[in-house]
Scaffold this active site. Structure first.
Site, PDB file in Angstrom:
ATOM      1  N   LEU A  91      56.227 -31.724 -21.196  1.00  0.00           N
ATOM      2  CA  LEU A  91      57.354 -31.093 -20.499  1.00  0.00           C
ATOM      3  C   LEU A  91      56.991 -31.127 -19.014  1.00  0.00           C
ATOM      4  O   LEU A  91      55.885 -30.720 -18.637  1.00  0.00           O
ATOM      5  CB  LEU A  91      57.547 -29.658 -20.986  1.00  0.00           C
ATOM      6  CG  LEU A  91      58.785 -28.895 -20.469  1.00  0.00           C
ATOM      7  CD1 LEU A  91      59.232 -27.849 -21.493  1.00  0.00           C
ATOM      8  CD2 LEU A  91      58.538 -28.216 -19.141  1.00  0.00           C
ATOM      9  N   VAL A  96      58.632 -31.194 -14.719  1.00  0.00           N
ATOM     10  CA  VAL A  96      59.723 -31.115 -13.739  1.00  0.00           C
ATOM     11  C   VAL A  96      59.276 -31.904 -12.503  1.00  0.00           C
ATOM     12  O   VAL A  96      58.115 -31.788 -12.082  1.00  0.00           O
ATOM     13  CB  VAL A  96      60.006 -29.639 -13.367  1.00  0.00           C
ATOM     14  CG1 VAL A  96      61.015 -29.534 -12.229  1.00  0.00           C
ATOM     15  CG2 VAL A  96      60.501 -28.870 -14.596  1.00  0.00           C
ATOM     16  N   GLY A 156      59.853 -24.915  -9.313  1.00  0.00           N
ATOM     17  CA  GLY A 156      60.020 -23.563  -8.777  1.00  0.00           C
ATOM     18  C   GLY A 156      61.474 -23.121  -8.612  1.00  0.00           C
ATOM     19  O   GLY A 156      61.745 -22.140  -7.950  1.00  0.00           O
ATOM     20  N   GLY A 180      63.625 -22.938 -11.474  1.00  0.00           N
ATOM     21  CA  GLY A 180      64.148 -22.541 -12.779  1.00  0.00           C
ATOM     22  C   GLY A 180      64.393 -23.693 -13.741  1.00  0.00           C
ATOM     23  O   GLY A 180      64.797 -23.478 -14.885  1.00  0.00           O
ATOM     24  N   GLY A 194      62.134 -25.707 -15.123  1.00  0.00           N
ATOM     25  CA  GLY A 194      61.153 -25.706 -16.212  1.00  0.00           C
ATOM     26  C   GLY A 194      61.589 -24.757 -17.324  1.00  0.00           C
ATOM     27  O   GLY A 194      61.533 -25.089 -18.513  1.00  0.00           O
ATOM     28  N   ASP A 243      50.994 -28.507 -26.176  1.00  0.00           N
ATOM     29  CA  ASP A 243      49.673 -28.873 -25.654  1.00  0.00           C
ATOM     30  C   ASP A 243      49.736 -28.732 -24.149  1.00  0.00           C
ATOM     31  O   ASP A 243      50.366 -29.551 -23.478  1.00  0.00           O
ATOM     32  CB  ASP A 243      49.329 -30.318 -26.030  1.00  0.00           C
ATOM     33  CG  ASP A 243      48.763 -30.412 -27.427  1.00  0.00           C
ATOM     34  OD1 ASP A 243      47.986 -29.517 -27.811  1.00  0.00           O
ATOM     35  OD2 ASP A 243      49.098 -31.377 -28.128  1.00  0.00           O
ATOM     36  N   TYR A 247      53.285 -21.527 -20.163  1.00  0.00           N
ATOM     37  CA  TYR A 247      53.708 -21.235 -21.545  1.00  0.00           C
ATOM     38  C   TYR A 247      53.422 -19.779 -21.929  1.00  0.00           C
ATOM     39  O   TYR A 247      54.205 -19.155 -22.639  1.00  0.00           O
ATOM     40  CB  TYR A 247      53.031 -22.204 -22.515  1.00  0.00           C
ATOM     41  CG  TYR A 247      53.574 -23.607 -22.382  1.00  0.00           C
ATOM     42  CD1 TYR A 247      54.919 -23.875 -22.623  1.00  0.00           C
ATOM     43  CD2 TYR A 247      52.757 -24.672 -22.002  1.00  0.00           C
ATOM     44  CE1 TYR A 247      55.439 -25.151 -22.483  1.00  0.00           C
ATOM     45  CE2 TYR A 247      53.270 -25.956 -21.867  1.00  0.00           C
ATOM     46  CZ  TYR A 247      54.605 -26.186 -22.107  1.00  0.00           C
ATOM     47  OH  TYR A 247      55.130 -27.453 -21.966  1.00  0.00           O
ATOM     48  N   PHE A 257      55.979 -17.341 -21.249  1.00  0.00           N
ATOM     49  CA  PHE A 257      57.086 -17.290 -22.231  1.00  0.00           C
ATOM     50  C   PHE A 257      56.576 -16.898 -23.625  1.00  0.00           C
ATOM     51  O   PHE A 257      57.162 -17.285 -24.633  1.00  0.00           O
ATOM     52  CB  PHE A 257      57.830 -18.635 -22.254  1.00  0.00           C
ATOM     53  CG  PHE A 257      58.519 -18.913 -20.941  1.00  0.00           C
ATOM     54  CD1 PHE A 257      59.696 -18.261 -20.601  1.00  0.00           C
ATOM     55  CD2 PHE A 257      57.955 -19.772 -20.013  1.00  0.00           C
ATOM     56  CE1 PHE A 257      60.314 -18.473 -19.373  1.00  0.00           C
ATOM     57  CE2 PHE A 257      58.567 -19.998 -18.782  1.00  0.00           C
ATOM     58  CZ  PHE A 257      59.751 -19.346 -18.464  1.00  0.00           C
TER      59      PHE A 257
HETATM   60  C1  LIG Z   1      54.857 -26.261 -15.240  1.00  0.00           C
HETATM   61  C2  LIG Z   1      56.278 -26.691 -14.848  1.00  0.00           C
HETATM   62  C3  LIG Z   1      56.936 -27.366 -16.030  1.00  0.00           C
HETATM   63  C4  LIG Z   1      57.079 -25.425 -14.458  1.00  0.00           C
HETATM   64  O1  LIG Z   1      58.395 -25.804 -14.103  1.00  0.00           O
HETATM   65  P1  LIG Z   1      59.148 -25.124 -12.876  1.00  0.00           P
HETATM   66  O2  LIG Z   1      60.522 -25.696 -12.799  1.00  0.00           O
HETATM   67  O3  LIG Z   1      58.289 -25.258 -11.655  1.00  0.00           O
HETATM   68  O4  LIG Z   1      59.179 -23.584 -13.332  1.00  0.00           O
HETATM   69  P2  LIG Z   1      60.413 -22.595 -13.224  1.00  0.00           P
HETATM   70  O5  LIG Z   1      60.889 -22.543 -11.818  1.00  0.00           O
HETATM   71  O6  LIG Z   1      61.423 -22.918 -14.253  1.00  0.00           O
HETATM   72  O7  LIG Z   1      59.728 -21.214 -13.604  1.00  0.00           O
HETATM   73  C5  LIG Z   1      60.236 -20.406 -14.670  1.00  0.00           C
HETATM   74  C6  LIG Z   1      59.395 -19.187 -14.806  1.00  0.00           C
HETATM   75  O8  LIG Z   1      58.042 -19.565 -15.121  1.00  0.00           O
HETATM   76  C7  LIG Z   1      57.157 -19.030 -14.153  1.00  0.00           C
HETATM   77  N1  LIG Z   1      56.129 -20.052 -13.916  1.00  0.00           N
HETATM   78  C8  LIG Z   1      56.301 -21.286 -13.437  1.00  0.00           C
HETATM   79  N2  LIG Z   1      55.132 -21.946 -13.402  1.00  0.00           N
HETATM   80  C9  LIG Z   1      54.212 -21.076 -13.855  1.00  0.00           C
HETATM   81  C10 LIG Z   1      52.811 -21.148 -14.057  1.00  0.00           C
HETATM   82  N3  LIG Z   1      52.108 -22.250 -13.796  1.00  0.00           N
HETATM   83  N4  LIG Z   1      52.178 -20.053 -14.543  1.00  0.00           N
HETATM   84  C11 LIG Z   1      52.855 -18.917 -14.840  1.00  0.00           C
HETATM   85  N5  LIG Z   1      54.190 -18.802 -14.690  1.00  0.00           N
HETATM   86  C12 LIG Z   1      54.852 -19.863 -14.195  1.00  0.00           C
HETATM   87  C13 LIG Z   1      57.990 -18.774 -12.908  1.00  0.00           C
HETATM   88  O9  LIG Z   1      57.437 -17.770 -12.121  1.00  0.00           O
HETATM   89  C14 LIG Z   1      59.322 -18.349 -13.515  1.00  0.00           C
HETATM   90  O10 LIG Z   1      59.248 -16.997 -13.903  1.00  0.00           O
HETATM   91  P3  LIG Z   1      60.583 -16.069 -14.077  1.00  0.00           P
HETATM   92  O11 LIG Z   1      61.501 -16.770 -15.030  1.00  0.00           O
HETATM   93  O12 LIG Z   1      60.044 -14.800 -14.632  1.00  0.00           O
HETATM   94  O13 LIG Z   1      61.156 -15.979 -12.716  1.00  0.00           O
HETATM   95  C15 LIG Z   1      56.272 -27.620 -13.608  1.00  0.00           C
HETATM   96  O14 LIG Z   1      55.648 -26.986 -12.521  1.00  0.00           O
HETATM   97  C16 LIG Z   1      55.611 -28.961 -13.847  1.00  0.00           C
HETATM   98  O15 LIG Z   1      56.246 -29.878 -14.334  1.00  0.00           O
HETATM   99  N6  LIG Z   1      54.317 -29.108 -13.485  1.00  0.00           N
HETATM  100  C17 LIG Z   1      53.633 -30.373 -13.654  1.00  0.00           C
HETATM  101  C18 LIG Z   1      53.516 -30.807 -15.101  1.00  0.00           C
HETATM  102  C19 LIG Z   1      52.967 -29.763 -16.048  1.00  0.00           C
HETATM  103  O16 LIG Z   1      51.994 -29.071 -15.731  1.00  0.00           O
HETATM  104  N7  LIG Z   1      53.607 -29.636 -17.221  1.00  0.00           N
HETATM  105  C20 LIG Z   1      53.286 -28.608 -18.197  1.00  0.00           C
HETATM  106  C21 LIG Z   1      53.323 -29.134 -19.585  1.00  0.00           C
HETATM  107  S1  LIG Z   1      51.857 -30.051 -20.029  1.00  0.00           S
END
Ligand SMILES: CC(C)(COP(=O)(O)OP(=O)(O)OC[C@H]1O[C@@H](n2cnc3c(N)ncnc32)[C@H](O)[C@@H]1OP(=O)(O)O)[C@@H](O)C(=O)NCCC(=O)NCCS
Length: 174
Positions: free
Chosen positions: A98, A100, A106, A108, A110, A136, A146, A149
């Site tokens: 997964l 973004v 940052g 929403g 994700g 994973d 994760y 959530f």
């Molecule tokens: C991790 C990832 C998927 C998060 O997506 P994002 O669009 O930046 O996150 P969002 O803006 O949707 O955040 C949603 C919520 O999660 C929280 N959040 C986001 N990243 C977080 C993190 N690393 N740790 C804890 N909370 C996190 C946010 O604070 C937000 O909280 P809220 O709903 O209470 O306001 C994204 O940063 C990414 O793709 N990173 C690189 C790839 C990766 O690490 N993928 C993970 C799967 S292996």
């Protein structure tokens, strides 16, 4: 400002017209997967990839993959396992990847992708059983995402987490 930020975001199965080459989430393995591997894995039925795009754009804002998997009952915490029959292996659904795009993180997206994935996993249980969604996490940052959530690490794993399907059902029927 990225073009598709202005458009209504939609999540669709990955298609040939989507611009995978431009996807940049800052994690090489996740970029490589969508650019080079996701199409083949869809054809071979190994993983289904869903992409978040603007409604008129081919640019990929984010993506996730789903596959069937199984989980050994001893890897589930006792309070979860005791509600299940004592079969050694339990059916589950895997969010293998997964991500973004860097410019969209940052905002929403994700959360939007994860909610869509969980809803899809729940709907699929009407046809094929699955007791939990497994993820994973690639690193500690992904793990924290994760855990935010309510995902819980499997016993003896630090970065493989799960969420019981009954909890997901509760999220969507509450
Ligand atoms: C991790 C990832 C998927 C998060 O997506 P994002 O669009 O930046 O996150 P969002 O803006 O949707 O955040 C949603 C919520 O999660 C929280 N959040 C986001 N990243 C977080 C993190 N690393 N740790 C804890 N909370 C996190 C946010 O604070 C937000 O909280 P809220 O709903 O209470 O306001 C994204 O940063 C990414 O793709 N990173 C690189 C790839 C990766 O690490 N993928 C993970 C799967 S292996």
């Amino acid at each position: 400002m990225p073009e598709s930020f202005h458009l209504k975001p939609v999540i669709k199965p990955l298609g040939k017209h989507h611009d995978r080459a431009a996807f940049d989430c800052g994690v090489e393995a996740l970029q490589h997967y969508i650019r080079e591997q996701a199409g083949q894995d869809m054809q071979r039925k190994i993983a289904a990839t869903f992409v978040l795009v603007g409604d008129t754009s081919a640019a990929i804002v984010g993506y996730y993959t789903l596959s069937s998997t199984s989980v050994n009952i001893v890897e589930l915490p006792e309070q979860v396992a005791r509600k299940l029959p004592r079969y050694p292996m339990m059916p589950a659904t895997l969010i293998g990847r997964l991500a973004v795009g860097r410019h969209y993180q940052g905002r929403g997206y994700g959360k939007f992708l994860l909610a869509d994935a969980l809803r899809r996993c729940l709907i699929a249980t009407e046809q094929v059983g699955s007791v939990a969604v497994i993820v994973d996490a690639k690193d500690d940052k992904a793990k924290a995402f994760y855990e935010h959530f309510q995902f819980i690490p499997l016993v003896n794993y630090s970065h493989r987490l799960f969420l019981p399907m009954v909890v997901i059902e509760d999220y969507f029927t509450r």
